[in-house]
Design a protein around this motif. Sequence first.
Motif, PDB file in Angstrom:
ATOM      1  N   GLY A  76       0.797  -1.227   0.000  1.00 52.85           N
ATOM      2  CA  GLY A  76       0.000   0.000   0.000  1.00 52.85           C
ATOM      3  C   GLY A  76       0.826   1.271   0.000  1.00 52.85           C
ATOM      4  N   LEU A  77       2.095   1.165  -0.339  1.00 55.04           N
ATOM      5  CA  LEU A  77       2.997   2.318  -0.267  1.00 55.04           C
ATOM      6  C   LEU A  77       3.031   3.174  -1.528  1.00 55.04           C
ATOM      7  CD1 LEU A  77       6.016   0.603   1.531  1.00 55.04           C
ATOM      8  CD2 LEU A  77       4.286   2.113   2.535  1.00 55.04           C
ATOM      9  N   MET A  78       2.478   2.666  -2.616  1.00 59.68           N
ATOM     10  CA  MET A  78       2.557   3.423  -3.862  1.00 59.68           C
ATOM     11  C   MET A  78       1.554   4.575  -3.849  1.00 59.68           C
ATOM     12  SD  MET A  78       5.032   2.098  -5.345  1.00 59.68           S
ATOM     13  CE  MET A  78       5.009   2.769  -6.981  1.00 59.68           C
ATOM     14  N   PRO A  79       1.979   5.735  -4.304  1.00 61.63           N
ATOM     15  CA  PRO A  79       1.083   6.898  -4.279  1.00 61.63           C
ATOM     16  C   PRO A  79      -0.127   6.692  -5.190  1.00 61.63           C
ATOM     17  CG  PRO A  79       3.058   7.374  -5.567  1.00 61.63           C
ATOM     18  CD  PRO A  79       3.266   6.028  -4.923  1.00 61.63           C
ATOM     19  N   GLY A  80      -1.271   7.073  -4.694  1.00 59.96           N
ATOM     20  CA  GLY A  80      -2.489   6.994  -5.486  1.00 59.96           C
ATOM     21  C   GLY A  80      -3.114   5.620  -5.558  1.00 59.96           C
ATOM     22  N   SER A  81      -2.567   4.645  -4.842  1.00 64.94           N
ATOM     23  CA  SER A  81      -3.097   3.283  -4.962  1.00 64.94           C
ATOM     24  C   SER A  81      -4.539   3.184  -4.457  1.00 64.94           C
ATOM     25  CB  SER A  81      -2.210   2.280  -4.224  1.00 64.94           C
ATOM     26  OG  SER A  81      -2.123   2.576  -2.858  1.00 64.94           O
ATOM     27  N   LEU A  82      -4.934   4.070  -3.562  1.00 66.07           N
ATOM     28  CA  LEU A  82      -6.314   4.066  -3.077  1.00 66.07           C
ATOM     29  C   LEU A  82      -7.207   5.044  -3.824  1.00 66.07           C
ATOM     30  CD1 LEU A  82      -5.924   3.890   0.803  1.00 66.07           C
ATOM     31  CD2 LEU A  82      -6.448   2.045  -0.784  1.00 66.07           C
ATOM     32  N   GLY A  83      -6.724   6.235  -4.067  1.00 63.27           N
ATOM     33  CA  GLY A  83      -7.589   7.285  -4.587  1.00 63.27           C
ATOM     34  C   GLY A  83      -7.511   7.555  -6.078  1.00 63.27           C
ATOM     35  N   ASP A  84      -6.471   7.080  -6.737  1.00 63.99           N
ATOM     36  CA  ASP A  84      -6.267   7.389  -8.148  1.00 63.99           C
ATOM     37  C   ASP A  84      -6.630   6.172  -8.994  1.00 63.99           C
ATOM     38  OD1 ASP A  84      -5.421   8.144 -10.663  1.00 63.99           O
ATOM     39  OD2 ASP A  84      -3.333   8.504 -10.079  1.00 63.99           O
ATOM     40  N   GLU A  85      -7.728   6.270  -9.704  1.00 62.34           N
ATOM     41  CA  GLU A  85      -8.191   5.157 -10.531  1.00 62.34           C
ATOM     42  C   GLU A  85      -7.189   4.813 -11.627  1.00 62.34           C
ATOM     43  OE1 GLU A  85     -12.113   4.071 -13.213  1.00 62.34           O
ATOM     44  OE2 GLU A  85     -12.190   5.782 -11.869  1.00 62.34           O
ATOM     45  N   GLU A  86      -6.352   5.747 -12.015  1.00 62.95           N
ATOM     46  CA  GLU A  86      -5.357   5.507 -13.064  1.00 62.95           C
ATOM     47  C   GLU A  86      -4.098   4.837 -12.522  1.00 62.95           C
ATOM     48  OE1 GLU A  86      -6.040   5.966 -16.281  1.00 62.95           O
ATOM     49  OE2 GLU A  86      -8.032   6.495 -15.522  1.00 62.95           O
ATOM     50  N   SER A  87      -3.972   4.729 -11.209  1.00 62.20           N
ATOM     51  CA  SER A  87      -2.791   4.097 -10.621  1.00 62.20           C
ATOM     52  C   SER A  87      -2.740   2.626 -11.013  1.00 62.20           C
ATOM     53  CB  SER A  87      -2.829   4.203  -9.102  1.00 62.20           C
ATOM     54  OG  SER A  87      -1.834   3.372  -8.526  1.00 62.20           O
ATOM     55  N   PRO A  88      -1.564   2.141 -11.404  1.00 59.31           N
ATOM     56  CA  PRO A  88      -1.430   0.725 -11.718  1.00 59.31           C
ATOM     57  C   PRO A  88      -1.681  -0.175 -10.502  1.00 59.31           C
ATOM     58  CG  PRO A  88       0.553   1.939 -12.343  1.00 59.31           C
ATOM     59  CD  PRO A  88      -0.343   2.888 -11.633  1.00 59.31           C
ATOM     60  N   GLU A  91      -6.308  -1.463  -8.772  1.00 61.54           N
ATOM     61  CA  GLU A  91      -7.077  -2.704  -8.807  1.00 61.54           C
ATOM     62  C   GLU A  91      -6.612  -3.676  -7.723  1.00 61.54           C
ATOM     63  OE1 GLU A  91      -8.597  -6.096 -11.962  1.00 61.54           O
ATOM     64  OE2 GLU A  91      -6.785  -4.969 -12.432  1.00 61.54           O
ATOM     65  N   CYS A  92      -5.289  -3.800  -7.528  1.00 65.45           N
ATOM     66  CA  CYS A  92      -4.833  -4.722  -6.489  1.00 65.45           C
ATOM     67  C   CYS A  92      -5.172  -4.181  -5.102  1.00 65.45           C
ATOM     68  CB  CYS A  92      -3.355  -5.062  -6.633  1.00 65.45           C
ATOM     69  SG  CYS A  92      -2.188  -3.737  -6.343  1.00 65.45           S
ATOM     70  N   SER A  93      -5.286  -2.864  -4.961  1.00 63.03           N
ATOM     71  CA  SER A  93      -5.751  -2.296  -3.686  1.00 63.03           C
ATOM     72  C   SER A  93      -7.199  -2.674  -3.433  1.00 63.03           C
ATOM     73  CB  SER A  93      -5.598  -0.774  -3.679  1.00 63.03           C
ATOM     74  OG  SER A  93      -4.242  -0.412  -3.715  1.00 63.03           O
ATOM     75  N   HIS A  94      -8.015  -2.623  -4.485  1.00 66.09           N
ATOM     76  CA  HIS A  94      -9.399  -3.094  -4.361  1.00 66.09           C
ATOM     77  C   HIS A  94      -9.396  -4.532  -3.843  1.00 66.09           C
ATOM     78  CE1 HIS A  94     -12.497  -0.333  -5.987  1.00 66.09           C
ATOM     79  NE2 HIS A  94     -11.488   0.220  -6.642  1.00 66.09           N
ATOM     80  N   ALA A  95      -8.509  -5.366  -4.390  1.00 67.01           N
ATOM     81  CA  ALA A  95      -8.490  -6.788  -4.048  1.00 67.01           C
ATOM     82  C   ALA A  95      -8.117  -7.019  -2.589  1.00 67.01           C
ATOM     83  CB  ALA A  95      -7.540  -7.535  -4.969  1.00 67.01           C
ATOM     84  N   TYR A  96      -7.042  -6.380  -2.092  1.00 68.85           N
ATOM     85  CA  TYR A  96      -6.653  -6.670  -0.710  1.00 68.85           C
ATOM     86  C   TYR A  96      -7.621  -6.052   0.294  1.00 68.85           C
ATOM     87  CZ  TYR A  96      -4.001  -2.286   0.396  1.00 68.85           C
ATOM     88  OH  TYR A  96      -3.614  -0.989   0.657  1.00 68.85           O
ATOM     89  N   LEU A  97      -8.231  -4.935  -0.060  1.00 67.91           N
ATOM     90  CA  LEU A  97      -9.203  -4.337   0.858  1.00 67.91           C
ATOM     91  C   LEU A  97     -10.540  -5.072   0.831  1.00 67.91           C
ATOM     92  CD1 LEU A  97      -8.198  -0.636   0.292  1.00 67.91           C
ATOM     93  CD2 LEU A  97      -7.838  -1.997   2.370  1.00 67.91           C
ATOM     94  N   ALA A  98     -10.943  -5.569  -0.349  1.00 66.52           N
ATOM     95  CA  ALA A  98     -12.155  -6.394  -0.416  1.00 66.52           C
ATOM     96  C   ALA A  98     -11.959  -7.668   0.400  1.00 66.52           C
ATOM     97  CB  ALA A  98     -12.489  -6.731  -1.869  1.00 66.52           C
ATOM     98  N   THR A  99     -10.745  -8.211   0.373  1.00 64.24           N
ATOM     99  CA  THR A  99     -10.452  -9.411   1.157  1.00 64.24           C
ATOM    100  C   THR A  99     -10.486  -9.099   2.648  1.00 64.24           C
ATOM    101  OG1 THR A  99      -9.099 -10.247  -0.663  1.00 64.24           O
ATOM    102  CG2 THR A  99      -8.829 -11.308   1.477  1.00 64.24           C
ATOM    103  N   ALA A 100      -9.986  -7.939   3.050  1.00 66.45           N
ATOM    104  CA  ALA A 100     -10.048  -7.548   4.467  1.00 66.45           C
ATOM    105  C   ALA A 100     -11.501  -7.439   4.923  1.00 66.45           C
ATOM    106  CB  ALA A 100      -9.313  -6.229   4.692  1.00 66.45           C
ATOM    107  N   LYS A 101     -12.334  -6.851   4.077  1.00 68.12           N
ATOM    108  CA  LYS A 101     -13.759  -6.741   4.407  1.00 68.12           C
ATOM    109  C   LYS A 101     -14.400  -8.127   4.496  1.00 68.12           C
ATOM    110  CE  LYS A 101     -18.105  -4.740   2.819  1.00 68.12           C
ATOM    111  NZ  LYS A 101     -18.812  -4.204   1.667  1.00 68.12           N
ATOM    112  N   ALA A 102     -14.061  -9.017   3.557  1.00 63.88           N
ATOM    113  CA  ALA A 102     -14.606 -10.381   3.584  1.00 63.88           C
ATOM    114  C   ALA A 102     -14.142 -11.133   4.824  1.00 63.88           C
ATOM    115  CB  ALA A 102     -14.200 -11.136   2.315  1.00 63.88           C
ATOM    116  N   LEU A 103     -12.900 -10.927   5.233  1.00 62.16           N
ATOM    117  CA  LEU A 103     -12.377 -11.558   6.445  1.00 62.16           C
ATOM    118  C   LEU A 103     -13.149 -11.077   7.671  1.00 62.16           C
ATOM    119  CD1 LEU A 103     -10.249 -13.310   7.933  1.00 62.16           C
ATOM    120  CD2 LEU A 103      -8.763 -11.282   7.943  1.00 62.16           C
ATOM    121  N   PHE A 160       3.601   5.086 -17.277  1.00 60.92           N
ATOM    122  CA  PHE A 160       2.701   6.169 -17.666  1.00 60.92           C
ATOM    123  C   PHE A 160       2.036   6.838 -16.468  1.00 60.92           C
ATOM    124  CE2 PHE A 160       2.764   2.885 -20.968  1.00 60.92           C
ATOM    125  CZ  PHE A 160       3.425   3.602 -21.953  1.00 60.92           C
ATOM    126  N   HIS A 161       2.325   6.355 -15.266  1.00 60.45           N
ATOM    127  CA  HIS A 161       1.770   6.934 -14.038  1.00 60.45           C
ATOM    128  C   HIS A 161       2.930   7.571 -13.290  1.00 60.45           C
ATOM    129  CE1 HIS A 161      -0.098   6.820  -9.945  1.00 60.45           C
ATOM    130  NE2 HIS A 161      -1.080   7.315 -10.672  1.00 60.45           N
TER     131      HIS A 161
END
Length: 191
Positions: A76-88, A91-103, A160-161
Amino acid sequence: MLLALLAATSAQAHDGSSAPPPPGIQIPSLTHGQMAVIARHRGDILDLAQRQTVTDPTFRRLYNHGNLQFTYCLWGLMPGSLGDEESPFNECSHAYLATAKALLTYMATMPSAERNAKALISDIDAEMVRSGASWILCQYSGEAFSTGAVVEPRWRDIFFHLPSLAVLLAAAVALTAAAWSIIGAPRSRTA
C-alpha cells in the motif's frame, strides 16, 4: 530493480473483465469510497484476526490471501493506490481491501470473534454512511475477487503513471547509493 520491473511487465495482470472469478472463496467487490474506509480500519481487522486462536480453512485462506494481495500491491505504499483510478496499483488495492472486508464479515460468524467483529462492522458501517462511501465508484467497483487468483499491479502502466514511476526511480537510486556506500568505489592501488 529496474531490470526486475521490466521482467515483471510481461506478467499478465487481472484485467477486470466480466469473466467469472477463478475457483476459490468468492470475495464481493467494494466501491472506491468503501476502500478508503476499509483501509483506515484494516489494522483493526488484522489485529482482531491475529487474536483468533481457533480458526478454520476459510478464515486462513481469507487471511493469507489478503496478506499476499497486500504484498503484491507493494504494501500500500505506492502513491495513489487508493484514490487514483489511473494508478497501476488501484485494482490490487481493491483486491486486498475487499479481502479484508470479507475476512471481517467471516469473523462475524465465528463464535470467538463474533462480538468484536460485529462491533467493528458497526463502526465501519457508520463511517461509510457518514462519508457517503457507497456512492463513490470507479472501474473496479463492481469487480468480484477470489482467493483462487492474485491480482497483480498493472506493471506496464507504471511508466505512464508519474507518481508510481517517481517512487520506483527514487527507490532504485536509493538502493544504488546504499550499495555504492557498502561496496565502496574501486580504489586504485599505488605502489
